[in-house]
Design an enzyme around this catalytic site. Structure first.
Site, PDB file in Angstrom:
ATOM      1  N   ALA A   9      38.912  31.945  44.695  1.00 41.78           N
ATOM      2  CA  ALA A   9      38.351  33.191  44.184  1.00 41.78           C
ATOM      3  C   ALA A   9      39.455  33.901  43.423  1.00 41.78           C
ATOM      4  CB  ALA A   9      37.825  34.070  45.313  1.00 41.78           C
ATOM      5  N   SER A  10      39.076  34.712  42.454  1.00 44.70           N
ATOM      6  CA  SER A  10      40.070  35.284  41.544  1.00 44.70           C
ATOM      7  C   SER A  10      40.911  36.391  42.159  1.00 44.70           C
ATOM      8  CB  SER A  10      39.379  35.816  40.287  1.00 44.70           C
ATOM      9  OG  SER A  10      38.754  34.763  39.586  1.00 44.70           O
TER      10      SER A  10
END
Length: 208
Positions: A9-10
């Protein structure tokens, strides 16, 4: 053949483990089991990622890198994507993505199809993988462009307040630094830019 799940996930506020169940169920449906997961919160636009690097280093020829979508593996620029592909190819790792059906053949027995068919599927899969990587990069750049436009509009109206400070992230950085971690190690462990760690360190020194 080991199946290694990669979950990304960023940002720290996003749940990188969101797709863990989907990857496990997919592997089971194809008669396999995910041996281990590599999880990190870091931008897909960065080539150097600690957990992805560890996955590649741990892998052996014939192992599978399992992802939910191609954009979990790459939002890289073209040159960086080529570098990453080369590293994966050199280790003999097969990329399998839930959203790329041609890649699923890597989970079938090698004698299930003839050499010509396997060669054709491999070529088509490589082409589609590149295409999805390009789409993922374009989506990343489009979102950045829209964000910049929104900021410029807000500035023009005099209502721009800047990015909201992530107090949770700053607290994790402070704890790591107070625990004796180096600046670079802290940035890697926490999953943020080195400049952010340096800024927090500066604030800590000013508060003493």
């Amino acid at each position: 053949m080991f199946i290694r799940g990669y979950l990304r996930a960023s940002t720290q506020g996003q749940d990188a483990n969101r797709a863990r169940a989907a990857l496990s169920e997919f592997a089971i449906a194809h008669g396999h089991k995910v041996a281990t997961f590599y999880v990190e919160n870091v931008s897909g636009a960065k080539l150097e990622r600690e957990e992805l690097n560890r996955l590649i280093d741990d892998s052996h020829e014939g192992d599978v890198l399992l992802i939910e979508q191609v954009d979990r593996l790459s939002r890289l620029q073209a040159d960086d994507w080529d570098d990453l592909k080369a590293r994966i190819k050199d280790k003999g790792i097969n990329i399998v993505s839930l959203d790329l059906h041609t890649s699923h053949t890597a989970l079938t027995k090698s004698d299930a199809t003839d050499d010509f068919t396997k060669g054709m599927i491999k070529a088509i899969n490589g082409m589609l993988l590149d295409m999805l990587a390009v789409v993922a990069r374009k989506d990343y750049e489009d979102r950045r462009s829209r964000q910049a436009q929104g900021i410029n509009t807000a500035k023009a109206k005099g209502v721009y307040k800047g990015r909201k400070r992530d107090e949770g992230l700053h607290e994790r950085i402070r704890m790591a630094l107070e625990g004796g971690q180096s600046l670079r190690k802290t940035a890697t462990v926490v999953g943020c830019a080195l400049s952010t760690v340096q800024r927090v360190q500066k604030e800590m020194k000013a508060a003493v």
